[in-house]
Design a protein around this motif. Sequence first.
Motif, short mmCIF file in Angstrom:
data_model
loop_
_atom_site.label_atom_id
_atom_site.label_comp_id
_atom_site.label_asym_id
_atom_site.label_seq_id
_atom_site.Cartn_x
_atom_site.Cartn_y
_atom_site.Cartn_z
N LYS A 104 -5.52 -0.81 -3.64
CA LYS A 104 -6.28 -1.93 -3.08
C LYS A 104 -6.17 -3.18 -3.96
O LYS A 104 -5.86 -3.08 -5.15
N PHE A 105 -6.43 -4.30 -3.35
CA PHE A 105 -6.43 -5.57 -4.09
C PHE A 105 -7.30 -6.57 -3.33
O PHE A 105 -7.77 -6.30 -2.21
N HIS B 57 0.41 -0.28 1.92
CA HIS B 57 0.80 0.80 2.83
C HIS B 57 0.82 2.13 2.06
O HIS B 57 0.92 2.16 0.84
N ALA B 58 0.74 3.22 2.81
CA ALA B 58 0.74 4.55 2.21
C ALA B 58 1.97 4.75 1.32
O ALA B 58 3.08 4.38 1.70
N GLY B 59 1.75 5.28 0.14
CA GLY B 59 2.84 5.52 -0.80
C GLY B 59 3.11 4.38 -1.76
O GLY B 59 3.91 4.52 -2.69
N GLU C 111 4.23 -2.17 -4.52
CA GLU C 111 5.52 -1.62 -4.94
C GLU C 111 5.42 -0.10 -5.07
O GLU C 111 4.35 0.49 -4.92
N GLU C 112 6.56 0.51 -5.37
CA GLU C 112 6.59 1.94 -5.63
C GLU C 112 5.77 2.23 -6.89
O GLU C 112 5.81 1.46 -7.86
N PRO C 113 5.01 3.33 -6.92
CA PRO C 113 4.15 3.64 -8.08
C PRO C 113 4.91 3.68 -9.41
O PRO C 113 4.36 3.28 -10.44
N GLU C 114 6.16 4.17 -9.38
CA GLU C 114 6.91 4.31 -10.63
C GLU C 114 7.12 2.98 -11.37
O GLU C 114 7.30 2.95 -12.59
#
Length: 241
Positions: free
Chosen positions: A192-193, A208-210, A221-224
């Motif tokens: 969230k933001f 979005h999910a993921g 962005e991607e979690p990594e």
Amino acid sequence: MHKSILLVAILVVCGYAANSNGYSKFVCPKDNGVFKDSYQCDKYYECKDGHASEKLCPDGLVFSTRRKSHKKCDLPSNVDCSDRKELQPPKPSGVCLRQNGFFPHPDPTNCTIFYSCVEGRETEMTCAAGLHFDSATGTCNWAETAGRTNCRSNANKKLKDGFQCPADFKQINSNGQMVTHPNFPHPEDCTKFYICLNGVEPRQGACHAGMVYNKNTQRCEEPESVPGCENWYKHTVKSKH
């Protein structure tokens, strides 16, 4: 007797004057077509084979000479009525001052909420931060253009979770330009933001999910690639079991 004759004469003259001012039976300029009334902006005439039928636009709409479709009535903000100032009596319904159109909030200090009315049914709408509803145009305008007075401000507004846009905060993007609607990360949830519209009105956003929010790039962005949120979804999955 003389007074009666004089009264009749006056009525005849007045009747003639009314007819000469354009209130007589409408004469079709062409055998077929749709034509405006000279005095009333929401009245028009439909001519078929030289015979005129008087028509009225739905309450809140006015006759437009520019519309090419069979629907000749439009919002007043889209039509130049010029000297055709007269209108049919309004048929108000709740917050709808007329059956159709855009109308301000009943509270004159609430300048950001307005209503879109269609056939007397309203839909509540809200202007973006920094804008006020302008009755003249039926749209949201910059506050100085709308000219509303005694308006309450959305500045310093708090969301349910307590977030509030920082006062006098300026966010600069990677190109060195000031961000009009700065974003801020949620203190506990990586997905969230917050968005501060025009820097003052808070809204909550979600990735979005993921994906997770990256405060450095101000996007999801991607979690990594986001420090501190690399294992966010792994933790959430574990917590469910």
